[in-house]
Design an enzyme around this catalytic site. Structure first.
Site, PDB file in Angstrom:
ATOM      1  N   LEU A 133       0.838  -1.017   0.013  1.00 48.12           N
ATOM      2  CA  LEU A 133      -0.011   0.198   0.025  1.00 48.12           C
ATOM      3  C   LEU A 133       1.020   1.315   0.046  1.00 48.12           C
ATOM      4  O   LEU A 133       1.951   1.350   0.661  1.00 48.12           O
ATOM      5  CB  LEU A 133      -0.949   0.204   1.172  1.00 48.12           C
ATOM      6  CG  LEU A 133      -1.850  -1.257   1.195  1.00 48.12           C
ATOM      7  CD1 LEU A 133      -2.689  -1.070   2.381  1.00 48.12           C
ATOM      8  CD2 LEU A 133      -2.705  -1.397  -0.066  1.00 48.12           C
ATOM      9  N   HIS A 156      -3.161   4.220  -2.370  1.00 51.31           N
ATOM     10  CA  HIS A 156      -4.167   3.566  -1.749  1.00 51.31           C
ATOM     11  C   HIS A 156      -4.813   4.489  -0.581  1.00 51.31           C
ATOM     12  O   HIS A 156      -5.863   4.290  -0.505  1.00 51.31           O
ATOM     13  CB  HIS A 156      -3.733   2.134  -1.197  1.00 51.31           C
ATOM     14  CG  HIS A 156      -3.067   1.239  -2.237  1.00 51.31           C
ATOM     15  ND1 HIS A 156      -1.789   1.101  -2.449  1.00 51.31           N
ATOM     16  CD2 HIS A 156      -3.835   0.693  -3.292  1.00 51.31           C
ATOM     17  CE1 HIS A 156      -1.692   0.158  -3.500  1.00 51.31           C
ATOM     18  NE2 HIS A 156      -2.820  -0.147  -3.880  1.00 51.31           N
ATOM     19  N   LYS A 194      -8.164   6.009 -10.710  1.00 54.91           N
ATOM     20  CA  LYS A 194      -8.377   6.441 -12.142  1.00 54.91           C
ATOM     21  C   LYS A 194      -7.195   5.929 -12.818  1.00 54.91           C
ATOM     22  O   LYS A 194      -7.323   6.099 -14.368  1.00 54.91           O
ATOM     23  CB  LYS A 194      -8.405   7.991 -12.380  1.00 54.91           C
ATOM     24  CG  LYS A 194      -9.925   8.582 -11.896  1.00 54.91           C
ATOM     25  CD  LYS A 194     -10.040   9.740 -12.193  1.00 54.91           C
ATOM     26  CE  LYS A 194     -11.251  10.459 -11.962  1.00 54.91           C
ATOM     27  NZ  LYS A 194     -11.275  11.822 -12.181  1.00 54.91           N
TER      28      LYS A 194
END
Ligand code: PAF
Length: 273
Positions: free
Chosen positions: A30, A34, A145
């Site tokens: 992570l 994140h 995205k």
């Protein structure tokens, strides 16, 4: 924070939760990208679930499955500090059995761009996301995205399979010099990291051209290719939000996507205009 590795145990536990549930599926290692998904989920939902599962079915033979960065202990700390309520940390045996049922990516959208270089990759992504959604039954699920095609296909799956989760796209997080955050950035040497900046620079140039009202796709691609120069380019594509090729940019309905190999690391980046 509760840590659960058994799918049925998690499903049973979440049945007792009457709050709105936000879900962030990840493959771990992570980073701040994140964290921004977790932050968005915490803004909107009363209960937040993160999964960390390096999904074998989305890696093709010869890809980086075996060396994909794994940092379970660090991931646990990050989630706990970020206020995650449940961390789902399954093993492969907890998710997959023998003679599996698969979700197939659509024939067109699933086999262009990433799907062309990695045929079958999106079958694995959609299959595991479908399983995870069935386990967690989230109200909202958060996706970056940066993986624009993945986001597009998951949104399509949710619509076409009449699933009730709402997919929330979250903006890409970048280093101060523009490099998009990715778990794969750890593979880059200092020299390669510098080279990798050509990708965000090319996208930035494209957005500057658009702000000067230069909308012709071929001209924009030409300028981007010049900047990307020595990189081994997988693709530079300018598409509408339905992932169809366009000749001119339409503001509010365009995605510009780049995939390039830097050393041995494949990097993706894009901008939404
Ligand atoms: O984007 C990812 O990390 C993965 O593709 C996902 C969505 C967690 C499925 O394994």
């Amino acid at each position: 924070m509760k840590i659960i590795s058994d799918a049925l145990e998690l499903k049973a536990y979440l049945k007792t939760i009457t709050k709105s549930v936000g879900f962030i599926p990840t493959m771990g290692a992570l980073h701040d990208g994140h964290l921004s998904l977790i932050k968005e989920a915490k803004k909107e939902c009363e209960f937040v679930v993160v999964s960390v599962f390096v999904n074998p079915t989305q890696f093709l033979a010869g890809e980086d499955l075996a060396k994909y960065p794994s940092r379970d202990e660090a991931d646990k700390k990050i989630c706990s500090l970020a206020g995650v309520d449940v961390l789902f940390l399954p093993q492969v045996k907890d998710i997959y059995g023998e003679d599996e049922v698969y979700v197939s990516a659509p024939d067109v959208r699933g086999y262009v761009l990433e799907g062309a270089t990695r045929p079958g990759h999106f079958n694995g992504v959609l299959t595991v996301v479908n399983k995870l959604f069935n386990i967690v039954s989230p109200d909202y699920a958060y996706f970056g995205k940066k993986d624009a095609q993945q986001l597009n296909l998951i949104t399509l799956m949710v619509k076409q399979l009449f699933m009730s989760v709402k997919i929330v796209p979250v903006d890409t997080v970048r280093e101060s010099d523009g490099l998009a955050l990715s778990s794969r950035n750890v593979y880059l040497s200092t020299k390669e990291r510098k080279e990798a900046l050509k990708i965000s620079t090319a996208l930035y140039e494209a957005s500057k051209m658009v702000s000067r009202k230069e909308f012709v796709v071929d001209d924009i691609k030409m300028s981007m290719y010049k900047i990307l120069g020595s990189l081994e380019i997988g693709y530079v594509e300018i598409l509408n939000r339905e992932f169809k090729i366009v000749e001119e940019i339409e503001i509010g309905n365009t995605v510009i996507l780049v995939e390039a190999l830097v050393g041995t690391t494949r990097l993706l980046d894009n901008i939404w205009l």
